[in-house]
Design an enzyme around this catalytic site. Structure first.
Site, mmCIF file in Angstrom:
data_model
loop_
_atom_site.group_PDB
_atom_site.id
_atom_site.type_symbol
_atom_site.label_atom_id
_atom_site.label_comp_id
_atom_site.label_asym_id
_atom_site.label_seq_id
_atom_site.Cartn_x
_atom_site.Cartn_y
_atom_site.Cartn_z
ATOM 1 N N SER A 1 0.996 -1.439 0.270
ATOM 2 C CA SER A 1 -0.240 -0.044 -0.076
ATOM 3 C C SER A 1 0.623 1.796 0.201
ATOM 4 O O SER A 1 1.833 1.158 0.271
ATOM 5 C CB SER A 1 -0.636 -0.078 1.463
ATOM 6 O OG SER A 1 -0.169 -0.094 2.232
ATOM 7 N N SER B 1 0.703 3.731 2.531
ATOM 8 C CA SER B 1 1.152 4.123 3.368
ATOM 9 C C SER B 1 2.164 4.666 3.943
ATOM 10 O O SER B 1 2.556 5.525 4.909
ATOM 11 C CB SER B 1 0.430 3.317 4.987
ATOM 12 O OG SER B 1 1.016 2.473 4.711
ATOM 13 N N LYS C 1 5.341 0.323 9.213
ATOM 14 C CA LYS C 1 4.872 1.927 9.572
ATOM 15 C C LYS C 1 6.916 2.628 10.735
ATOM 16 O O LYS C 1 7.738 1.860 10.674
ATOM 17 C CB LYS C 1 4.418 2.027 11.086
ATOM 18 C CG LYS C 1 2.711 1.724 10.321
ATOM 19 C CD LYS C 1 2.343 2.268 9.263
ATOM 20 C CE LYS C 1 0.677 1.449 8.805
ATOM 21 N NZ LYS C 1 0.289 2.290 7.451
ATOM 22 N N SER D 1 -2.515 6.025 6.491
ATOM 23 C CA SER D 1 -2.123 5.772 6.748
ATOM 24 C C SER D 1 -3.237 5.298 7.774
ATOM 25 O O SER D 1 -3.360 5.795 8.795
ATOM 26 C CB SER D 1 -1.087 6.091 7.152
ATOM 27 O OG SER D 1 -0.238 5.003 8.396
#
Length: 302
Positions: A86, A88, A143, A250
């Site tokens: 993705s 994010s 992350k 996100s």
């Protein structure tokens, strides 16, 4: 799925190793004696060798055990490849990036139960980490570490503020606004809104982030920690607060809370290959297909 594959590797490694070991201890010597006797009776021209008469199962185990054991050690304790699914973490990581995750940075864990047996280090502010999603540990998320245990993290008006943890209340650091430097706007769009690119100084790490120019936010959806404001979080001991670099796109700690230390998989250290993807226009072949390789993206991760 990743954990199932780890279990499969462990079972296959142990199984093939046991077959090889048991054959060596119990059957190999007798098989050699039989082959030697057969060779004596049939003459030297028979050309019989014990290793040519191995049972199929033993022969297979001897061939795959070194390979599987190497893969298990490499994947469980050293490095594991992951794909970015993705956007994010844009602009740091793009869809189609394939990354290497260093598994030993935060300690060695057994590949099945994921219990740490060697403590090597801890995440630092600014690290890009892969972890088991706390809401569903079958999923791997990636992350950036923003808050360490004991930190107070505030994300208000699209500005990150951090009050580092302190051991004594008499000498606590003040709330610090994370430094941002404007780079550009309008190079990328999200939901038809232009994205600002900024450089953020997070601890010792300087990296780029995206945020929309829209003033709207999703604070009503934030995880509400008891005793704090809606956009403020106090990181518990043994936990970390993470956010994506694409701040307005996100699903991160702002929405579900904290990452327990035991959920950490490792530190993302490099992009080893990156593919450009385009959506397939045909209705009978849905999805995306790779259309090129972005060689310029290969290298370390900031």
């Amino acid at each position: 799925m990743a954990n199932y594959f780890s279990i499969f590797l462990v079972v296959l490694t142990i199984g093939s190793g046991l077959i090889w070991l048991l054959d060596s201890l119990l059957f190999a010597a007798k098989r050699r004696e039989r082959m030697a006797l057969a060779g004596t009776m049939q003459g030297d021209n028979a050309g019989l060798k014990a290793d040519e008469q191995l049972p199929w199962l033993v022969d297979t185990a001897q061939q795959i055990f070194p390979v599987i054991a190497f893969v298990l050690v490499l994947r469980s304790f050293l490095y594991e490849p992951f794909q970015i699914p993705s956007g994010s973490m844009m602009p740091t990581l793009l869809v189609g990036d394939f990354i290497l995750v260093e598994k030993f940075t935060y300690g060695l864990k057994d590949p099945v139960m994921r219990k740490k047996f060697v403590d090597i280090g801890e995440p630092k502010r600014g690290d890009v980490v892969v972890f088991k999603y706390p809401v569903d540990t079958r999923l791997d998320y990636i992350k950036r570490v923003v808050g360490l245990p004991g930190d107070t993290v505030i994300y208000r008006n699209k500005q990150l503020q951090i009050k580092p943890a302190c051991s004594t209340p008499d000498n606590c650091p003040a709330l610090q606004t994370v430094e941002l430097k404007f780079e550009s706007v309008g190079e990328e769009f999200q939901n038809f809104a232009p994205l600002e690119k900024l450089t953020e100084q997070l601890g010792e790490v300087s990296h780029q982030i995206y945020r929309t120019t829209s003033k709207s936010n999703r604070s009503s959806e934030y995880y509400q920690q008891p005793g704090t404001q809606v956009d403020e979080w106090l990181v518990p001991e043994g936990h970390y607060f993470v956010m994506g670099d694409n701040r307005d796109n996100s699903l991160d700690g702002r929405f579900w809370g904290f990452v327990p230390e035991e959920n950490l998989v490792g530190k993302a250290v490099a992009i080893w290959i990156s593919f450009e993807f385009d959506r397939v226009p045909s209705s009978w072949v849905p999805g995306w297909i790779p259309t090129g390789v972005r060689f310029e993206r290969v290298g370390g991760i900031q």
